[in-house]
Scaffold this motif. Structure first.
Motif, PDB file in Angstrom:
ATOM      1  N   ALA A   2      53.450  20.897  38.968  1.00 40.43           N
ATOM      2  CA  ALA A   2      52.300  20.946  39.870  1.00 40.43           C
ATOM      3  C   ALA A   2      51.339  22.054  39.443  1.00 40.43           C
ATOM      4  O   ALA A   2      51.772  23.110  38.974  1.00 40.43           O
ATOM      5  CB  ALA A   2      52.784  21.215  41.289  1.00 40.43           C
ATOM      6  N   LEU A   4      49.065  25.136  39.668  1.00 40.95           N
ATOM      7  CA  LEU A   4      49.050  26.306  40.527  1.00 40.95           C
ATOM      8  C   LEU A   4      47.639  26.570  41.024  1.00 40.95           C
ATOM      9  O   LEU A   4      46.695  26.546  40.224  1.00 40.95           O
ATOM     10  CB  LEU A   4      49.521  27.534  39.747  1.00 40.95           C
ATOM     11  CG  LEU A   4      51.010  27.641  39.452  1.00 40.95           C
ATOM     12  CD1 LEU A   4      51.251  28.837  38.546  1.00 40.95           C
ATOM     13  CD2 LEU A   4      51.794  27.779  40.730  1.00 40.95           C
ATOM     14  N   LEU A   6      45.982  29.461  42.203  1.00 38.74           N
ATOM     15  CA  LEU A   6      46.059  30.902  42.418  1.00 38.74           C
ATOM     16  C   LEU A   6      44.661  31.499  42.480  1.00 38.74           C
ATOM     17  O   LEU A   6      43.730  30.983  41.857  1.00 38.74           O
ATOM     18  CB  LEU A   6      46.850  31.551  41.278  1.00 38.74           C
ATOM     19  CG  LEU A   6      48.278  31.055  41.104  1.00 38.74           C
ATOM     20  CD1 LEU A   6      48.965  31.782  39.965  1.00 38.74           C
ATOM     21  CD2 LEU A   6      49.071  31.229  42.387  1.00 38.74           C
ATOM     22  N   PRO A   7      44.524  32.602  43.204  1.00 40.94           N
ATOM     23  CA  PRO A   7      43.201  33.230  43.299  1.00 40.94           C
ATOM     24  C   PRO A   7      42.839  33.927  41.996  1.00 40.94           C
ATOM     25  O   PRO A   7      43.719  34.344  41.236  1.00 40.94           O
ATOM     26  CB  PRO A   7      43.401  34.257  44.412  1.00 40.94           C
ATOM     27  CG  PRO A   7      44.847  34.613  44.307  1.00 40.94           C
ATOM     28  CD  PRO A   7      45.557  33.353  43.905  1.00 40.94           C
ATOM     29  N   LYS A   8      41.541  34.030  41.756  1.00 37.51           N
ATOM     30  CA  LYS A   8      41.108  34.805  40.592  1.00 37.51           C
ATOM     31  C   LYS A   8      41.003  36.262  41.034  1.00 37.51           C
ATOM     32  O   LYS A   8      40.403  36.568  42.060  1.00 37.51           O
ATOM     33  CB  LYS A   8      39.747  34.287  40.116  1.00 37.51           C
ATOM     34  CG  LYS A   8      39.252  34.986  38.871  1.00 37.51           C
ATOM     35  CD  LYS A   8      38.250  34.142  38.128  1.00 37.51           C
ATOM     36  CE  LYS A   8      37.642  34.821  36.930  1.00 37.51           C
ATOM     37  NZ  LYS A   8      38.349  35.944  36.376  1.00 37.51           N
ATOM     38  N   ILE A   9      41.623  37.144  40.287  1.00 37.81           N
ATOM     39  CA  ILE A   9      41.630  38.562  40.666  1.00 37.81           C
ATOM     40  C   ILE A   9      40.428  39.267  40.050  1.00 37.81           C
ATOM     41  O   ILE A   9      40.192  39.182  38.850  1.00 37.81           O
ATOM     42  CB  ILE A   9      42.941  39.239  40.227  1.00 37.81           C
ATOM     43  CG1 ILE A   9      44.117  38.588  40.978  1.00 37.81           C
ATOM     44  CG2 ILE A   9      42.899  40.739  40.487  1.00 37.81           C
ATOM     45  CD1 ILE A   9      45.479  39.105  40.564  1.00 37.81           C
ATOM     46  N   LEU A  11      39.228  42.419  38.873  1.00 32.85           N
ATOM     47  CA  LEU A  11      39.837  43.703  38.484  1.00 32.85           C
ATOM     48  C   LEU A  11      38.960  44.904  38.816  1.00 32.85           C
ATOM     49  O   LEU A  11      39.467  45.984  39.132  1.00 32.85           O
ATOM     50  CB  LEU A  11      40.174  43.691  36.987  1.00 32.85           C
ATOM     51  CG  LEU A  11      41.389  42.834  36.595  1.00 32.85           C
ATOM     52  CD1 LEU A  11      41.576  42.845  35.090  1.00 32.85           C
ATOM     53  CD2 LEU A  11      42.664  43.306  37.277  1.00 32.85           C
ATOM     54  N   GLU A  13      36.986  45.126  41.453  1.00 38.24           N
ATOM     55  CA  GLU A  13      37.176  45.339  42.882  1.00 38.24           C
ATOM     56  C   GLU A  13      38.546  45.959  43.159  1.00 38.24           C
ATOM     57  O   GLU A  13      38.688  46.861  43.997  1.00 38.24           O
ATOM     58  CB  GLU A  13      37.039  43.998  43.625  1.00 38.24           C
ATOM     59  CG  GLU A  13      37.418  44.012  45.093  1.00 38.24           C
ATOM     60  CD  GLU A  13      36.607  44.983  45.934  1.00 38.24           C
ATOM     61  OE1 GLU A  13      35.493  45.352  45.519  1.00 38.24           O
ATOM     62  OE2 GLU A  13      37.105  45.394  47.007  1.00 38.24           O
ATOM     63  N   LEU A  14      39.554  45.503  42.439  1.00 34.34           N
ATOM     64  CA  LEU A  14      40.907  46.036  42.625  1.00 34.34           C
ATOM     65  C   LEU A  14      40.960  47.517  42.243  1.00 34.34           C
ATOM     66  O   LEU A  14      41.593  48.324  42.937  1.00 34.34           O
ATOM     67  CB  LEU A  14      41.888  45.228  41.765  1.00 34.34           C
ATOM     68  CG  LEU A  14      43.320  45.143  42.275  1.00 34.34           C
ATOM     69  CD1 LEU A  14      43.388  44.523  43.662  1.00 34.34           C
ATOM     70  CD2 LEU A  14      44.181  44.347  41.308  1.00 34.34           C
ATOM     71  N   ALA A  15      40.292  47.873  41.160  1.00 37.31           N
ATOM     72  CA  ALA A  15      40.265  49.278  40.731  1.00 37.31           C
ATOM     73  C   ALA A  15      39.523  50.129  41.769  1.00 37.31           C
ATOM     74  O   ALA A  15      39.933  51.260  42.080  1.00 37.31           O
ATOM     75  CB  ALA A  15      39.592  49.396  39.368  1.00 37.31           C
TER      76      ALA A  15
END
Lengths: 41, 199
Positions: A2, A4, A6-9, A11, A13-15
């Motif tokens: 199946a 996946l 998944l969300p796109k990260i 980086l 924003e994460l930092a």
């Protein structure tokens, strides 16, 4: 298999979040240390 | 201690700590208020048996309107204090809406505290929507998918975070979705760390 979904990260924003979390936690550490120093904790 | 899986759901049997009881009480208030949540970061490792304590428990909550948040606040503040905002309006406007954390603790006891944030990004919203169940002694807690949590800990990168990642991986590796795990390892740029610590 199946696909996946998944969300796109983002980086950048994460930092930014990581730096902000570190600042917030340090602010809490300092606040709590002052509470102890002033006999309030 | 026992950890077993039924599909994606983890069943955990172990003695409870004061931190566990505090988390259960807090999430029960969120649930009574109809606010979706997911536990993230260090407490997830602790829940799965990591032998350390924590001053704060990170929790992402659904981005709700002020009315629903105020109802939650009133329920929470019967047994808890908000440490960093004096009223629900300030908490909502100055903290949660500005992507800052609000901290709630038991009255007059700032540690441990629950550090709540609104889900703001696509990743946050996905994490809430795809939370896994981890049932601690019969009580269901919503936790971040481990396939995200483990690489995220490697991304954070402190000794404590790497230990948490390795602990979670060792306890749960035979039940992980490896395709999802590999995808997050790639997106978070932690292939080298994963090769070192997840083997």
């Amino acid at each position: 298999m199946a696909e996946l979904k998944l969300p796109k990260i983002d980086l950048k924003e994460l930092a930014r979040q990581k730096r902000r979390n570190q600042r917030e936690r340090m602010a809490f550490v300092e606040w709590y240390a002052k509470q102890i120093a002033e006999g309030k904790a | 201690m026992e950890v077993r899986f039924e599909g994606r759901d983890a069943i955990i049997l172990r003695p409870e700590t004061e931190l566990d009881r505090f988390v259960k009480e807090f999430v029960s208030i969120l649930e009574e208020s109809g606010i979706g949540y997911v536990l993230v970061s260090g407490y997830v490792a602790i829940l799965f048996g990591r032998s350390r304590n924590s001053e704060d428990v990170d929790i992402l909550v659904e981005n709700v309107d002020f009315g629903r948040f105020e109802r939650f606040w009133k329920k929470a503040c019967k047994s808890m204090d908000c440490i960093n905002a004096e009223n629900p309006k300030r908490g909502f406007e100055d903290y949660l809406s500005d992507s800052l954390a609000l901290r709630f603790s038991r009255k007059s006891k700032p540690i441990p505290n629950m550090e709540i944030k609104f889900a703001k990004t696509e990743l946050d919203e996905w994490t809430i929507a795809n939370a896994a169940n981890a049932t601690l002694n019969g009580y269901v807690l919503k936790v971040s998918p481990l396939e995200l949590q483990i690489p995220y800990k490697l991304y954070l990168g402190s000794f404590k975070d790497i230990e948490d990642a390795r602990h979670l991986w060792l306890v749960t590796k035979s039940h992980l979705d490896n395709q999802m795990l590999d995808s997050f390892i790639g997106q978070l740029g932690v292939k080298k760390e994963a090769a070192k610590w997840l083997s």
